[in-house]
Design an enzyme around this catalytic site. Sequence first.
Site, mmCIF file in Angstrom:
data_model
loop_
_atom_site.group_PDB
_atom_site.id
_atom_site.type_symbol
_atom_site.label_atom_id
_atom_site.label_comp_id
_atom_site.label_asym_id
_atom_site.label_seq_id
_atom_site.Cartn_x
_atom_site.Cartn_y
_atom_site.Cartn_z
ATOM 1 N N SER A 1 0.244 -29.785 -24.906
ATOM 2 C CA SER A 1 0.942 -30.801 -25.690
ATOM 3 C C SER A 1 -0.074 -31.624 -26.468
ATOM 4 O O SER A 1 -1.207 -31.839 -26.007
ATOM 5 C CB SER A 1 1.761 -31.731 -24.788
ATOM 6 O OG SER A 1 0.916 -32.580 -24.030
ATOM 7 N N LYS A 2 0.341 -32.101 -27.634
ATOM 8 C CA LYS A 2 -0.559 -32.911 -28.450
ATOM 9 C C LYS A 2 -0.877 -34.225 -27.753
ATOM 10 O O LYS A 2 -2.004 -34.718 -27.815
ATOM 11 C CB LYS A 2 0.068 -33.183 -29.816
ATOM 12 C CG LYS A 2 -0.868 -33.966 -30.751
ATOM 13 C CD LYS A 2 -0.286 -34.157 -32.125
ATOM 14 C CE LYS A 2 -1.277 -34.878 -33.034
ATOM 15 N NZ LYS A 2 -0.736 -35.083 -34.397
ATOM 16 N N ARG A 3 0.126 -34.788 -27.073
ATOM 17 C CA ARG A 3 -0.072 -36.073 -26.411
ATOM 18 C C ARG A 3 -1.212 -35.995 -25.402
ATOM 19 O O ARG A 3 -2.035 -36.903 -25.312
ATOM 20 C CB ARG A 3 1.224 -36.505 -25.729
ATOM 21 C CG ARG A 3 1.137 -37.836 -24.993
ATOM 22 C CD ARG A 3 2.471 -38.181 -24.345
ATOM 23 N NE ARG A 3 2.882 -37.137 -23.431
ATOM 24 C CZ ARG A 3 2.417 -36.994 -22.197
ATOM 25 N NH1 ARG A 3 1.489 -37.822 -21.755
ATOM 26 N NH2 ARG A 3 2.858 -36.029 -21.409
#
Length: 496
Positions: free
Chosen positions: A251-253
């Site tokens: 995930s980018k987060r």
Amino acid sequence: MIESAQPSGSKPRVRFAPSPTGFLHVGSARTFIFNWLYARHNGGTMILRLDDTDVERNTQASLDSIFDGLKWLNLSWDEEYKQSERLELHRKTAWAIFEKGLAYRDFTPAHAGDAEKSGAQGTWLFNPGARELSAAESDRRANAGEPFALRFRVPRESGQLVRFTDAVYGEQVKSAADIEDFALLRSDGMPTYHLASCADDADLRISHIIRGQDHLTNTFKHVLIFEAAGCKPPQFAHLPLLVAPDGTKLSKRKHGSVVSVTTYRDAGFLSEAFINFLCLLGWSPKNDRENMSLQELTEIFSLEGINRSNAVVNFKEPAATPEETFDPKAVWLNAEHIRGLPVEDLSARLLPIVQDAGFSVVPEKMLRVTPLIRERIKLLRDVLTAADFFFVDQLPPYDPAELIPQKGDAAMAIKVLTRAREVLTKVEFKHDPLDQALRAAAQELGVKAGQMFQPIRVAVCGRKNAPPLFETLEVVGKEATLRRIEQAIQKVHGLA
């Protein structure tokens, strides 16, 4: 009403349906690639459908990122649609299901749904009272302007099972009684993801839905929608998830830009190498090959080769070097693909990188440099460190001690460089004359060839690790070579 999906025996129709609510994720790119390969392998149709009905989260930046990534992959599609332009179809489908008695109006305020648990384990399945509301009362309240959501009437009384066979995960079965009465239309009249996706898939005659494993649980609802709409469900194939080294979903987060397709592009990956790498995440050919061209991938791709276990993308957190940002296999494959490119093709890809870095390089010179560094770079951007000395007028500072030959001293370095300057003033700057002249000079000075060549290499390139000497001198040219050797002689005098 929508016709049944794809007639048996016809060419497959597959789709990639991204939502423009974020950048193009590597997992989404793999989904696109697998759909594309399946379509091309079977002579089918590849469809791009933007699932852009989530107006509040859609952004132009996300849309641009999706198309930037797809453009770089350089894989074409045959048809293109936007869900936002197909709302009439979605609503028509929902109300056709309602007319069959397979959906009902739910006038319960949205926030009240969580307050009452209708499932055996305290899960929410439906709003008591809404499902049993009479048709007359439902019509009356709707005509009075009371807002409502349109919910699917899941058949939960008869012990019915919802089942489908997934091409990857096999037979899937779930009791209908465990599925909530999911919304088809929200209270503002907008279709939900489930309805819009199925309505479009049916209308576009999608024969195979190839998507991430995180959609597997949604499929039970989708089977119900297809059947309620009078359609035979497509063949489903769910892809294993891509996970980080610690097993968490990419995930980018949490993992940053490493999960974005454009990060690979900007780092200097070839699109064909990136495609090759993604294909090996969750799929493998029968012969266990790794380095494959797009044509080879297309010829051998099949759903049978998709694995069930999640695929690990091995990158280091934190990365000590830019290269460690990426899976070592991705970097290795990229180097292999670089070596497999024709020199003219590779040169054309390197030139804009060099020019964007501020070097004034003409295509003809880039074409001469490229074969000298092709074996020395793993990513396209490595050209800026592997070949920078070809493009600068003045070498950046380097350690003068590197000019001293192995088992030699400053006096030997001065002697070698001085003689090299004299010899190179008169010789033709071609491989064979350079080779013969400098070897003869080494013999004349009574030094080994390596002791002759190292000071010259460092003087001209600013480092010991550089491409073959004579080819390098030929490209650098006589004028620049003699100037750099003169400067090197001054540096060594400073050591003496």
